[in-house]
Design a protein around this motif. Structure first.
Motif, PDB file in Angstrom:
ATOM      1  N   ASP A 129      39.856  41.300  31.661  1.00 27.32           N
ATOM      2  CA  ASP A 129      40.747  42.147  30.752  1.00 27.32           C
ATOM      3  C   ASP A 129      40.203  42.120  29.298  1.00 27.32           C
ATOM      4  N   ALA A 130      39.573  41.051  29.286  1.00 24.57           N
ATOM      5  CA  ALA A 130      39.095  41.239  27.821  1.00 24.57           C
ATOM      6  C   ALA A 130      37.860  41.870  27.029  1.00 24.57           C
ATOM      7  N   ALA A 140      35.402  42.121  24.885  1.00 29.59           N
ATOM      8  CA  ALA A 140      34.007  41.132  24.325  1.00 29.59           C
ATOM      9  C   ALA A 140      32.916  40.359  25.407  1.00 29.59           C
ATOM     10  N   THR A 141      34.581  40.486  26.512  1.00 27.96           N
ATOM     11  CA  THR A 141      33.667  40.168  28.117  1.00 27.96           C
ATOM     12  C   THR A 141      32.829  40.552  28.470  1.00 27.96           C
ATOM     13  N   CYS A 142      33.969  42.174  28.742  1.00 27.03           N
ATOM     14  CA  CYS A 142      33.064  42.709  29.374  1.00 27.03           C
ATOM     15  C   CYS A 142      31.564  43.208  29.210  1.00 27.03           C
ATOM     16  N   LEU A 143      31.271  43.723  27.786  1.00 25.48           N
ATOM     17  CA  LEU A 143      29.665  43.520  26.614  1.00 25.48           C
ATOM     18  C   LEU A 143      29.142  42.460  27.212  1.00 25.48           C
ATOM     19  N   SER A 144      29.600  41.215  27.452  1.00 25.03           N
ATOM     20  CA  SER A 144      28.527  40.224  26.700  1.00 25.03           C
ATOM     21  C   SER A 144      28.504  40.034  28.757  1.00 25.03           C
ATOM     22  N   ILE A 145      29.352  40.497  29.840  1.00 20.39           N
ATOM     23  CA  ILE A 145      28.892  40.091  30.771  1.00 20.39           C
ATOM     24  C   ILE A 145      27.667  41.487  31.082  1.00 20.39           C
ATOM     25  N   PHE A 146      27.290  42.111  30.258  1.00 21.03           N
ATOM     26  CA  PHE A 146      27.298  44.061  31.369  1.00 21.03           C
ATOM     27  C   PHE A 146      25.964  43.512  30.529  1.00 21.03           C
ATOM     28  N   HIS A 179      31.782  54.398  49.840  1.00 19.35           N
ATOM     29  CA  HIS A 179      31.387  55.342  48.405  1.00 19.35           C
ATOM     30  C   HIS A 179      31.872  53.687  47.946  1.00 19.35           C
ATOM     31  N   VAL A 180      31.540  53.743  46.538  1.00 16.82           N
ATOM     32  CA  VAL A 180      31.303  51.966  45.794  1.00 16.82           C
ATOM     33  C   VAL A 180      31.692  52.969  43.790  1.00 16.82           C
ATOM     34  N   ARG A 181      32.926  52.104  44.012  1.00 14.84           N
ATOM     35  CA  ARG A 181      33.474  52.565  42.520  1.00 14.84           C
ATOM     36  C   ARG A 181      33.041  50.887  41.791  1.00 14.84           C
ATOM     37  N   LEU A 182      33.314  51.111  40.276  1.00 11.86           N
ATOM     38  CA  LEU A 182      33.375  49.538  39.477  1.00 11.86           C
ATOM     39  C   LEU A 182      34.803  50.086  39.640  1.00 11.86           C
ATOM     40  N   HIS A 183      34.672  48.471  38.976  1.00 13.36           N
ATOM     41  CA  HIS A 183      35.699  47.273  39.128  1.00 13.36           C
ATOM     42  C   HIS A 183      36.976  48.769  38.001  1.00 13.36           C
ATOM     43  N   PRO A 184      37.889  48.206  38.368  1.00 12.89           N
ATOM     44  CA  PRO A 184      38.986  49.817  37.194  1.00 12.89           C
ATOM     45  C   PRO A 184      39.065  49.235  36.174  1.00 12.89           C
ATOM     46  N   LYS A 185      39.373  47.796  36.622  1.00 13.58           N
ATOM     47  CA  LYS A 185      39.570  47.198  34.422  1.00 13.58           C
ATOM     48  C   LYS A 185      38.220  47.160  34.126  1.00 13.58           C
ATOM     49  N   PHE A 186      37.295  46.758  34.742  1.00 15.24           N
ATOM     50  CA  PHE A 186      36.000  46.577  33.810  1.00 15.24           C
ATOM     51  C   PHE A 186      35.725  47.687  33.320  1.00 15.24           C
ATOM     52  N   ASN A 246      36.619  33.828  27.704  1.00 22.49           N
ATOM     53  CA  ASN A 246      36.632  34.834  26.816  1.00 22.49           C
ATOM     54  C   ASN A 246      36.810  34.817  25.536  1.00 22.49           C
ATOM     55  N   PHE A 247      37.162  33.280  24.916  1.00 24.79           N
ATOM     56  CA  PHE A 247      36.817  32.985  23.752  1.00 24.79           C
ATOM     57  C   PHE A 247      35.513  32.848  22.947  1.00 24.79           C
ATOM     58  N   ILE A 248      34.833  32.044  24.227  1.00 22.81           N
ATOM     59  CA  ILE A 248      33.208  32.192  23.902  1.00 22.81           C
ATOM     60  C   ILE A 248      32.160  33.274  23.495  1.00 22.81           C
ATOM     61  N   PHE A 249      33.027  34.040  25.001  1.00 23.62           N
ATOM     62  CA  PHE A 249      32.298  36.115  24.593  1.00 23.62           C
ATOM     63  C   PHE A 249      32.435  36.567  22.899  1.00 23.62           C
ATOM     64  N   ILE A 250      33.202  36.765  22.771  1.00 28.67           N
ATOM     65  CA  ILE A 250      33.982  37.104  21.607  1.00 28.67           C
ATOM     66  C   ILE A 250      33.400  36.218  20.335  1.00 28.67           C
ATOM     67  N   LEU A 251      33.288  34.355  20.674  1.00 30.26           N
ATOM     68  CA  LEU A 251      32.293  34.152  19.501  1.00 30.26           C
ATOM     69  C   LEU A 251      31.175  34.892  19.552  1.00 30.26           C
TER      70      LEU A 251
END
Lengths: 358, 544
Positions: free
Chosen positions: B62-63, B65-71, B130-137, B260-265
């Protein structure tokens, strides 16, 4: 025993053998008004810039230490838009991108947009007829290579460290003073990789053949892939050669509406993945050369035996126009005579008489 | 082809208990199962993320910042897959994904897809082909790249004027002081102040220290605590933070919020003040704890602003191949000192950067007087002489064995020595390497293996490696470790009772192609695959 040991040693499942180096992406954006005007019903320059900005963001999102550079090939010359030497303090100006954006993206995007706007305004102000003919793509390409070389070898200790990526806001003096003694530690670090993306819509014939070829060879030697996005109606043979020689991607995009989609799939191949991914390139590359004197593309011509320069006509003074070496008079005379003699059946004799076919 | 017969046999083995085979190891790399053996923080964080329950996993996307960090934490091929699907509205066929790669990359491809599936980043659509990305992500990450996400996704910069000047120098000092207090406490140096209660309980929960009660006096460092000291600061912080995350359930905190907060930091800007108004209640509760670790600075508990320190902003950056945060910290501290003192004390600066000289006769000189560093060296060096500014020791078989018995690996020791090697050693190594390259070029020895443009990835070949430490010492340390691990165990499945050689070869070749084959014996028609690779091989077998 040895046999068992050997198989274990080689077959041990290693999890991640691809080391991911930080990489530098240099975008060379060709901005001549003529060429963008000619494809205005396909894509506007604004949309192309938008797509490029998102593409730069994706590159930055790959790795915290990734770097980008943005060069514009304007009719008035090649200009470095990012990183900008005379950094304008953007705090007092209204930001062009949303303030909530990820900081690294925001800094890059804002500078690039601002600089592009300024260049476009300058273009409007100056006499558009002045340099509209000549393309400065070769100059921009060479500039990109020079910058890449600097980043790969000299400035690495200063610019690619996490520290400076994070403290890009701190003064340059601090990093300058830390420069000397970081040298030792920076040598430990893995190499940075680099690639260049050329976006051009120019259909007119490239006149600076030698410069382009030199930059291709330089890129080849530095192992920097040159990717080319060709918009517009015609293929660009020299850019095609550049991509082919440097293991880059060349695509002629006739439907540039979904430019970001193309960029994020076909052009998103990091240098470390190049050997693993099947690159979307066409097999038939046109290895066309151009005459060193007239600048016209040649299919069959003459080659100087000393410096290998390509000529479409026999030089007047029987001297090579590039290296000034003297040609044998008798051979020149023979060559001159050639076409006259065989005017009736030019096809066969013409090929024979050229000292070499290019 | 007797496919039915094969399937029956396969099922029999699937239900049989997991077979463990023992393979005597004479020469090869070792696989210690240590709590923190990962060479980078990536593996540690990834393990944690993959182990999260599905419900939590889908909520963390949902966040932005987390998406970016996990990527950023994904392997590079997985990043390529995510990127190529990101702007595509339609699902992509699995067959097409396979077509993008060269055949020799099949193993990497299998592993990237496995990672993506484990993180639920890709999912099959209804048809299954077929595969697709996690829609939220997909939405959040796309918004993050185009800048159209919520304005507070990466923190809100506090605009109120700050009366006390908090600059980067101050933050660096604060962070290093806080963090080093913890490290010093662990080795038991005399300190004016002890770390706070929460830090102590975390150290104990993480198994880094042990002892009755939670009071500072009774705690003693454990073996894994010593290993912890040898790690890079980034891994150290992540170890503590993951321990903290495990604790959140007991504290009734939302793990997703904390993560989320850790990734935002990790995506905040150093030296800027951020407003606490955008934080959730859980995140507000975290602030005092994070201050104890030196990740954020807050003037007082109720201050409406917080400042991320360098320890926080480099959380999600890859320290591998780049300067480690500790080096950055050291350097900036020196800069600060030298700027203040105006007189540049070069000897002092060098001692901070790297202070260990290792000779080919296994003698080690370390220019240091820090109890922390001496305690760490004492783990694997038998120290002989101590001067005011240096210690001298000898690396012996016994001293290395002692370390190995404590669970420290040879690689950790070598890495530690390399990163702390004296500047002179590094310069010497560089000069030697340059000479070697020059020699090879002048004698036309092509060590690059092929035309220069043929392989862009292998630019630095194996023969031209920078050897900072004497190679004989490095080899000997590795040999001492191998003395201890003669037997290595793997969990996995044995395939046997094949009807003919052809059937055997098809499966065996496939298993070795995807890199899950551990052992094979053609004369007996048997082979053994890893536990992870079982499903993959079984799938392949049922497809045949």
């Amino acid at each position: 025993m040895d046999a068992i040991a050997d198989t274990i040693f080689t077959d041990l499942p290693t999890t991640d053998e691809l080391t991911e180096n930080p990489s530098l992406l240099t975008v060379v954006f060709e901005m001549s008004p003529n060429s963008w005007h000619s494809i205005k019903d396909q894509i506007s320059i604004q949309d192309a810039v938008k797509a490029l900005i998102v593409f730069l963001n994706t590159h930055l999102s790959l790795n915290n230490s990734n770097q980008v550079a943005f060069l514009a090939a304007l009719p008035t010359g090649a200009r470095m838009l990012y990183p900008n030497v005379k950094k304008a303090d953007d705090s007092q100006e209204t930001p062009l991108v949303k303030a909530g954006m990820y900081r690294h993206f925001r800094l890059v995007d804002d500078t690039i947009l601002r600089e592009i706007n300024r260049e476009l305004q300058l273009l409007l102000a100056t006499d558009s007829e002045a340099g509209a003919e000549s393309s400065t793509l070769s100059g921009a390409l060479l500039m990109a290579l020079a910058y890449t070389n600097r980043m790969l070898h000299i400035d690495q200790s200063i610019s690619t460290t996490t520290a400076s990526a994070i403290s890009s806001t701190t003064s340059a003096a601090a990093s300058g003073s830390g420069n000397d003694h970081t040298l030792g530690s920076s040598l430990l670090q893995t190499k940075m990789s680099a690639r260049i993306l050329v976006v051009t819509a120019n259909d007119s014939h490239e006149s600076k053949y030698i410069a382009i070829m030199n930059s291709i060879f330089a890129a080849q030697k530095m192992q920097v892939p040159v990717d080319v996005v060709k918009l517009g109606a015609l293929d660009s043979p020299y850019m095609q050669q550049a991509a082919d020689a440097t293991n880059g991607v060349y695509l002629h995009n006739r439907e540039p509406r979904g430019l970001i989609q193309t960029l994020s799939t076909a052009y998103f191949v990091e240098p470390c993945l190049r050997s693993l991914i099947i690159l979307p390139t066409s097999a038939n590359v046109d290895y066309k050369a151009s005459c060193f004197v007239t600048g016209k593309p040649v299919d069959i011509g003459y080659v100087c035996s000393v410096c290998l320069c390509i000529l479409s006509t026999i030089p007047e003074l029987s001297k090579c126009p590039v290296c000034k070496s003297k040609f044998d008079d008798s051979i020149v005379a023979k060559l001159r005579r050639g076409p006259v003699l065989v005017r009736k059946k030019r096809k066969i004799e013409g090929a024979e008489n050229g000292s070499a076919a290019a | 082809m007797a496919s039915n017969g094969f399937c029956a046999r396969y099922i029999r083995y699937q239900f049989s208990p997991c077979i463990t085979i023992y393979i005597p190891q004479i020469w090869g790399s070792t696989s210690h199962t240590l709590t923190m053996s990962g060479t980078s923080f990536k593996s540690t964080v990834n393990e944690y993320l993959e182990a999260l329950p599905d419900v939590v996993q889908s909520r963390i996307y949902d966040a932005p910042a987390t998406c970016l960090s996990i990527f950023r934490l994904l392997p590079s091929l997985a990043k390529f897959y995510v990127m190529s699907m990101l702007f595509s509205p339609k699902p992509v066929a699995i067959k097409d994904l396979e077509k993008w790669c060269q055949p020799q990359a099949r193993r990497l491809q299998y592993e990237s897809l496995k990672r993506l599936r484990a993180l639920h980043l890709i999912e099959n659509d209804k048809s299954g082909t077929h595969v697709r990305l996690h829609p939220k992500f997909q939405n959040n990450f796309r918004d993050c790249l185009t800048g159209s996400q919520a304005p507070n996704a990466f923190g809100i910069i506090s605009t109120e004027p700050e009366n006390k000047n908090v600059d980067i120098k101050f933050l660096d000092k604060f962070a290093s002081q806080k963090w080093e207090t913890i490290l010093h406490f662990m080795v038991g140096s005399e300190l004016p102040s002890v770390p706070s209660k929460s830090v102590l309980s975390l150290l104990k929960l993480g198994g880094l220290m042990e002892g009755p009660g939670n009071s500072a006096a009774t705690l003693r460092i454990t073996n894994s605590g010593f290993q912890f000291l040898l790690q890079d600061v980034n891994i150290q912080i992540w170890t503590i933070l993951l321990e903290y995350l495990n604790l959140t359930l007991d504290l009734n905190m939302d793990a997703v919020d904390v993560l989320n907060f850790i990734f935002i930091l990790g995506s905040l800007e150093l030296g800027k003040a951020y407003s606490v108004t955008s934080l959730s209640e859980t995140q507000l509760k975290m602030l005092p704890d994070l201050r104890d670790y030196g990740l954020v600075y807050q003037r007082s508990e109720n201050s409406p602003r917080f400042f991320p320190t360098r320890l926080a902003t480099t959380l999600t950056s890859d320290s591998m191949g780049l300067k480690t945060p500790s080096m950055v910290l050291n350097q900036t501290l020196q800069d600060a000192e030298s700027n203040e003192a105006e007189s540049v004390d070069t000897a002092h600066q060098e001692s901070q950067m790297g202070q260990i000289v290792l000779e080919t006769n296994f003698k080690l000189y370390a220019y240091t007087n820090s109890p922390l560093e001496i305690a760490i060296l004492n783990l694997f060096v038998s120290l002989k002489i101590r001067f005011a500014n240096m210690v001298i020791g000898q690396i012996t078989r016994e001293s290395i064995r002692k370390a190995l018995y404590n669970g420290i690996t040879a690689d950790q020791i070598i890495r530690f020595l390399e990163t702390h090697a004296h500047t002179q050693m590094k310069q010497l190594a560089v000069e030697k390497l340059d000479k070697k390259i020059e020699f090879d070029i002048s004698h036309n020895i092509n060590t690059a293996g092929g035309a220069p443009q043929s392989k862009s990835t292998d630019s630095t070949n194996a023969q031209h490696r920078l050897e900072i430490l004497p190679p004989n010492v490095v080899d000997q340390i590795k040999l001492w470790q191998l003395e201890l691990d003669r037997i290595q165990t793997f969990d996995g499945y044995l395939f046997k009772d094949f009807q003919n050689v052809k059937e055997y070869e098809v499966l065996c070749n496939y298993a070795s192609e995807v890199g899950v084959l551990l052992w094979s014996e053609k004369s007996k028609l048997r082979f053994f695959v890893t536990a992870d690779g079982m499903t993959q091989v079984a799938d392949f077998a049922s497809r045949k």
